[in-house]
Motif scaffolding. Structure first.
Motif, PDB file in Angstrom:
ATOM      1  N   PHE A 116      22.870  23.258  -6.626  1.00  0.00           N
ATOM      2  CA  PHE A 116      21.576  23.783  -7.069  1.00  0.00           C
ATOM      3  C   PHE A 116      20.449  23.410  -6.114  1.00  0.00           C
ATOM      4  O   PHE A 116      19.358  23.026  -6.533  1.00  0.00           O
ATOM      5  CB  PHE A 116      21.276  23.284  -8.484  1.00  0.00           C
ATOM      6  CG  PHE A 116      22.278  23.754  -9.489  1.00  0.00           C
ATOM      7  CD1 PHE A 116      22.350  25.088  -9.855  1.00  0.00           C
ATOM      8  CD2 PHE A 116      23.189  22.862 -10.047  1.00  0.00           C
ATOM      9  CE1 PHE A 116      23.279  25.536 -10.774  1.00  0.00           C
ATOM     10  CE2 PHE A 116      24.116  23.301 -10.972  1.00  0.00           C
ATOM     11  CZ  PHE A 116      24.168  24.636 -11.333  1.00  0.00           C
ATOM     12  N   SER A 117      20.721  23.488  -4.817  1.00  0.00           N
ATOM     13  CA  SER A 117      19.687  23.198  -3.818  1.00  0.00           C
ATOM     14  C   SER A 117      19.980  23.966  -2.544  1.00  0.00           C
ATOM     15  O   SER A 117      21.069  24.510  -2.360  1.00  0.00           O
ATOM     16  CB  SER A 117      19.620  21.696  -3.536  1.00  0.00           C
ATOM     17  OG  SER A 117      20.855  21.219  -3.033  1.00  0.00           O
ATOM     18  N   GLU A 118      18.994  23.965  -1.665  1.00  0.00           N
ATOM     19  CA  GLU A 118      19.150  24.590  -0.358  1.00  0.00           C
ATOM     20  C   GLU A 118      18.126  23.984   0.593  1.00  0.00           C
ATOM     21  O   GLU A 118      17.244  23.224   0.182  1.00  0.00           O
ATOM     22  CB  GLU A 118      18.959  26.104  -0.454  1.00  0.00           C
ATOM     23  CG  GLU A 118      17.644  26.539  -1.040  1.00  0.00           C
ATOM     24  CD  GLU A 118      17.583  28.033  -1.328  1.00  0.00           C
ATOM     25  OE1 GLU A 118      18.593  28.716  -1.104  1.00  0.00           O
ATOM     26  OE2 GLU A 118      16.526  28.489  -1.788  1.00  0.00           O
ATOM     27  N   GLY A 119      18.263  24.288   1.875  1.00  0.00           N
ATOM     28  CA  GLY A 119      17.289  23.826   2.858  1.00  0.00           C
ATOM     29  C   GLY A 119      17.209  22.316   2.979  1.00  0.00           C
ATOM     30  O   GLY A 119      18.229  21.611   2.917  1.00  0.00           O
ATOM     31  N   GLN A 214      28.208  31.196  -9.225  1.00  0.00           N
ATOM     32  CA  GLN A 214      27.167  32.016  -8.592  1.00  0.00           C
ATOM     33  C   GLN A 214      26.092  32.382  -9.612  1.00  0.00           C
ATOM     34  O   GLN A 214      24.889  32.339  -9.320  1.00  0.00           O
ATOM     35  CB  GLN A 214      27.786  33.274  -7.977  1.00  0.00           C
ATOM     36  CG  GLN A 214      28.479  33.043  -6.652  1.00  0.00           C
ATOM     37  CD  GLN A 214      29.271  34.256  -6.177  1.00  0.00           C
ATOM     38  OE1 GLN A 214      29.636  35.131  -6.970  1.00  0.00           O
ATOM     39  NE2 GLN A 214      29.560  34.305  -4.892  1.00  0.00           N
ATOM     40  N   TRP A 215      26.537  32.738 -10.790  1.00  0.00           N
ATOM     41  CA  TRP A 215      25.602  33.049 -11.875  1.00  0.00           C
ATOM     42  C   TRP A 215      24.775  31.815 -12.240  1.00  0.00           C
ATOM     43  O   TRP A 215      23.562  31.898 -12.415  1.00  0.00           O
ATOM     44  CB  TRP A 215      26.378  33.550 -13.086  1.00  0.00           C
ATOM     45  CG  TRP A 215      25.517  33.770 -14.290  1.00  0.00           C
ATOM     46  CD1 TRP A 215      24.755  34.878 -14.572  1.00  0.00           C
ATOM     47  CD2 TRP A 215      25.331  32.870 -15.392  1.00  0.00           C
ATOM     48  NE1 TRP A 215      24.096  34.711 -15.763  1.00  0.00           N
ATOM     49  CE2 TRP A 215      24.430  33.489 -16.281  1.00  0.00           C
ATOM     50  CE3 TRP A 215      25.836  31.608 -15.691  1.00  0.00           C
ATOM     51  CZ2 TRP A 215      24.024  32.873 -17.476  1.00  0.00           C
ATOM     52  CZ3 TRP A 215      25.438  30.998 -16.872  1.00  0.00           C
ATOM     53  CH2 TRP A 215      24.538  31.630 -17.757  1.00  0.00           C
ATOM     54  N   CYS A 216      25.449  30.637 -12.348  1.00  0.00           N
ATOM     55  CA  CYS A 216      24.742  29.398 -12.672  1.00  0.00           C
ATOM     56  C   CYS A 216      23.693  29.058 -11.606  1.00  0.00           C
ATOM     57  O   CYS A 216      22.558  28.677 -11.922  1.00  0.00           O
ATOM     58  CB  CYS A 216      25.726  28.242 -12.782  1.00  0.00           C
ATOM     59  SG  CYS A 216      26.749  28.259 -14.257  1.00  0.00           S
ATOM     60  N   ARG A 217      24.081  29.178 -10.359  1.00  0.00           N
ATOM     61  CA  ARG A 217      23.157  28.856  -9.266  1.00  0.00           C
ATOM     62  C   ARG A 217      21.930  29.773  -9.307  1.00  0.00           C
ATOM     63  O   ARG A 217      20.787  29.299  -9.139  1.00  0.00           O
ATOM     64  CB  ARG A 217      23.891  28.990  -7.931  1.00  0.00           C
ATOM     65  CG  ARG A 217      23.033  28.689  -6.696  1.00  0.00           C
ATOM     66  CD  ARG A 217      23.927  28.683  -5.457  1.00  0.00           C
ATOM     67  NE  ARG A 217      23.169  28.844  -4.232  1.00  0.00           N
ATOM     68  CZ  ARG A 217      22.572  27.851  -3.566  1.00  0.00           C
ATOM     69  NH1 ARG A 217      22.650  26.617  -4.021  1.00  0.00           N
ATOM     70  NH2 ARG A 217      21.909  28.109  -2.462  1.00  0.00           N
ATOM     71  N   LYS A 218      22.149  31.045  -9.543  1.00  0.00           N
ATOM     72  CA  LYS A 218      21.047  31.984  -9.612  1.00  0.00           C
ATOM     73  C   LYS A 218      20.164  31.723 -10.836  1.00  0.00           C
ATOM     74  O   LYS A 218      18.921  31.779 -10.753  1.00  0.00           O
ATOM     75  CB  LYS A 218      21.601  33.417  -9.679  1.00  0.00           C
ATOM     76  CG  LYS A 218      20.526  34.493  -9.684  1.00  0.00           C
ATOM     77  CD  LYS A 218      21.166  35.874  -9.680  1.00  0.00           C
ATOM     78  CE  LYS A 218      20.072  36.956  -9.698  1.00  0.00           C
ATOM     79  NZ  LYS A 218      20.666  38.319  -9.692  1.00  0.00           N
ATOM     80  N   LYS A 219      20.774  31.370 -11.935  1.00  0.00           N
ATOM     81  CA  LYS A 219      20.039  31.177 -13.197  1.00  0.00           C
ATOM     82  C   LYS A 219      19.213  29.902 -13.198  1.00  0.00           C
ATOM     83  O   LYS A 219      18.074  29.873 -13.684  1.00  0.00           O
ATOM     84  CB  LYS A 219      21.017  31.155 -14.370  1.00  0.00           C
ATOM     85  CG  LYS A 219      20.372  30.961 -15.746  1.00  0.00           C
ATOM     86  CD  LYS A 219      21.412  30.992 -16.842  1.00  0.00           C
ATOM     87  CE  LYS A 219      20.801  30.717 -18.210  1.00  0.00           C
ATOM     88  NZ  LYS A 219      19.836  31.752 -18.633  1.00  0.00           N
ATOM     89  N   PHE A 220      19.787  28.814 -12.636  1.00  0.00           N
ATOM     90  CA  PHE A 220      19.169  27.499 -12.818  1.00  0.00           C
ATOM     91  C   PHE A 220      18.384  26.995 -11.607  1.00  0.00           C
ATOM     92  O   PHE A 220      17.753  25.964 -11.659  1.00  0.00           O
ATOM     93  CB  PHE A 220      20.229  26.472 -13.217  1.00  0.00           C
ATOM     94  CG  PHE A 220      20.869  26.769 -14.540  1.00  0.00           C
ATOM     95  CD1 PHE A 220      20.125  26.717 -15.707  1.00  0.00           C
ATOM     96  CD2 PHE A 220      22.213  27.111 -14.623  1.00  0.00           C
ATOM     97  CE1 PHE A 220      20.701  27.001 -16.946  1.00  0.00           C
ATOM     98  CE2 PHE A 220      22.801  27.398 -15.852  1.00  0.00           C
ATOM     99  CZ  PHE A 220      22.042  27.340 -17.011  1.00  0.00           C
ATOM    100  N   MET A 221      18.442  27.718 -10.509  1.00  0.00           N
ATOM    101  CA  MET A 221      17.639  27.287  -9.352  1.00  0.00           C
ATOM    102  C   MET A 221      16.216  27.848  -9.459  1.00  0.00           C
ATOM    103  O   MET A 221      16.018  29.009  -9.729  1.00  0.00           O
ATOM    104  CB  MET A 221      18.279  27.767  -8.042  1.00  0.00           C
ATOM    105  CG  MET A 221      19.378  26.845  -7.563  1.00  0.00           C
ATOM    106  SD  MET A 221      19.940  27.290  -5.894  1.00  0.00           S
ATOM    107  CE  MET A 221      18.479  26.942  -4.921  1.00  0.00           C
TER     108      MET A 221
END
Length: 221
Positions: A116-119, A214-221
Motif C-alpha cells: 500500500f505504498s509507492e515512491g 490489485q483491488w485492495c491496493r486501489k481501494k485502500f491507497m
C-alpha cells in the motif's frame, strides 16, 4: 485424518491468518468444517462468534468459539498433542513465542506496508522490511524450517511469505525476495510449499490473489 466432531473454521478465502489455522489442523490430522465469511458484508454469525472484533479466523471446537489466529494455533497445539507446533521445553517454548510475536508485530506490517505504498514512502518501507527479514534469515540459517526439521508455529505464521509476498511484489512493483540476501528464506519457501500438509491444503491461485490484491491496493491507497 482424525475425525474430530465439532471442529469448524470460519474464514475468508485469501486471508493468511485463516490459512495458518487450516495448515495447523492439517498437520494435526484434524478434520473440520470450513465456513466462508464475506468480510466486506459480514454475516450475523461472525458477530455472534467474535463479538469483540468480528474478524476471521474463528475456530469453533465443541461449540466454543475462539478468535485470533496465534491464540488458535496455541490452542490447537494443546488440544491435539501430536506433531507439536511449539517446543516442549519452557525456555525454547518462550523463545518461539517471542519470534511469533515479532513476526506478527514487525514482519507482517512491514511487508504489508509495501503493498500500500509507492515512491519514496515505499523505498523507506522497503529498508524496514529488509531489516526484519534479515532477522528471520539469521534465526533460520542452517535449519529446514523455523521449527527445525519439522514445521512449527513460526513457520505457519510466516507461511504467507511463500505464496502471497511474490504476488505483492508483482502488484506493487517492488523486489525483496532476493536469493543472494536471503538464501535460507528462499530455501525455506521451497521446503514449506513442498510439505505435504501445505500443498495438500487449499490455497488460492495466483490469478485470484492478483485480482483481489490489485483491488485492495486501489481501494485502500
Amino acid at each position: 485424518m482424525e475425525n474430530k466432531e465439532g471442529v469448524k473454521v470460519v474464514g475468508f478465502w485469501v486471508s493468511p491468518f485463516v490459512h495458518r489455522v487450516r495448515w495447523a489442523l492439517k498437520l494435526k490430522g484434524v478434520e473440520y468444517e470450513y465456513i466462508e465469511e464475506d468480510i466486506f458484508n459480514k454475516s450475523p454469525l461472525i458477530f455472534e462468534l467474535n463479538p469483540v472484533y468480528a474478524q476471521v479466523p474463528v475456530l469453533v471446537h465443541d461449540g466454543k468459539p475462539l478468535p485470533e489466529s496465534c491464540i488458535i494455533l496455541e490452542y490447537i497445539d494443546e488440544a491435539w498433542t501430536n506433531n507439536p507446533l511449539l517446543p516442549q521445553h519452557p525456555p525454547e517454548r518462550a523463545q518461539a513465542r517471542f519470534w511469533v510475536k515479532f513476526a506478527e508485530e514487525k514482519v507482517f506490517p512491514a511487508l504489508r506496508g509495501l503493498l500500500f505504498s509507492e515512491g519514496e514512502i515505499q523505498e523507506e518501507r522497503l529498508k524496514l522490511a529488509m531489516d526484519v527479514l534479515q532477522k528471520m534469515e539469521e534465526i533460520l540459517r542452517g535449519n529446514t524450517f523455523f521449527g527445525g526439521e519439522t514445521i512449527g508455529c513460526l513457520d505457519l505464521v510466516l507461511g504467507y511469505i511463500s505464496y502471497v509476498l511474490p504476488v505483492w511484489e508483482e502488484i506493487a512493483c517492488f523486489k525483496i525476495l532476493d536469493p543472494w540476501k536471503y538464501p535460507s528464506l528462499i530455501a525455506w519457501i521451497h521446503n514449506f510449499l513442498d510439505h505435504e500438509a501445505i500443498k495438500g491444503e487449499y490455497m488460492p491461485s495466483k490469478e485470484e490473489m492478483k485480482t483481489y490484491f490489485q483491488w485492495c491496493r486501489k481501494k485502500f491507497m
